[in-house]
Design a protein around this motif. Sequence first.
Motif, PDB file in Angstrom:
ATOM      1  N   GLN A 115      23.519  25.190  60.364  1.00 26.71           N
ATOM      2  CA  GLN A 115      22.476  25.187  61.392  1.00 26.71           C
ATOM      3  C   GLN A 115      22.420  26.503  62.164  1.00 26.71           C
ATOM      4  OE1 GLN A 115      22.759  21.680  63.898  1.00 26.71           O
ATOM      5  NE2 GLN A 115      22.819  20.312  62.128  1.00 26.71           N
ATOM      6  N   GLY A 116      23.303  27.442  61.836  1.00 31.35           N
ATOM      7  CA  GLY A 116      23.291  28.753  62.471  1.00 31.35           C
ATOM      8  C   GLY A 116      23.990  28.811  63.813  1.00 31.35           C
ATOM      9  N   ALA A 117      24.725  27.781  64.153  1.00 30.67           N
ATOM     10  CA  ALA A 117      25.452  27.772  65.424  1.00 30.67           C
ATOM     11  C   ALA A 117      26.816  28.454  65.248  1.00 30.67           C
ATOM     12  CB  ALA A 117      25.612  26.347  65.939  1.00 30.67           C
ATOM     13  N   ARG A 118      27.407  28.830  66.379  1.00 34.40           N
ATOM     14  CA  ARG A 118      28.655  29.593  66.358  1.00 34.40           C
ATOM     15  C   ARG A 118      29.836  28.870  66.990  1.00 34.40           C
ATOM     16  NH1 ARG A 118      27.866  35.266  68.793  1.00 34.40           N
ATOM     17  NH2 ARG A 118      29.967  35.263  68.005  1.00 34.40           N
ATOM     18  N   ARG A 119      29.537  27.812  67.759  1.00 33.69           N
ATOM     19  CA  ARG A 119      30.601  27.072  68.455  1.00 33.69           C
ATOM     20  C   ARG A 119      30.404  25.586  68.262  1.00 33.69           C
ATOM     21  NH1 ARG A 119      33.840  27.559  72.361  1.00 33.69           N
ATOM     22  NH2 ARG A 119      32.914  26.078  73.783  1.00 33.69           N
TER      23      ARG A 119
END
Length: 166
Positions: A115-119
Amino acid sequence: MPETSEPPRIRAALPADDDALAALDRATWSTLHAVMPRPEPPYEPFFDERHAPRDYLVAEVDGRIVGYLRLVPPTPLACNAHVRQIQGLAVLDEARGRGVARALLREAVEETRRQGARRLTLRVLGHNAPARGLYESEGFTVEGVLPGEFLLDGRYVDDVFMGRPV
């Protein structure tokens, strides 16, 4: 549930999973992890306007749903779009100790990346030592504690915020 060497199969939830997930949710309710009152009849549907199938991963063993994880953005804010939050994880008692929760967590990490999230973050009750141990073993660290945030069974319980990069 018979012993099996098959690893759990993790997949996206489907609208047709509503009844099975609702039954699982009721079967796993406990003040070890729940702050809402025990569900009572008449039961609400599992999916509703705030809880859509797209937000859930389910774990199957031998074709039967034995666990779920809810993965959502923590807020609708654009400045927070790089974060996903686990807002529910449940595994049937009979499926515990078979790597179901760990498989769901690992798939949540992968889905967060897709989903392109980092955390990835979550909240866990302070007295839920088994869950906290699992989360720590999967790279989550305590980032904050709200002492005595909930009164459960006559005891004040901490709300522990954990997170990790993905």
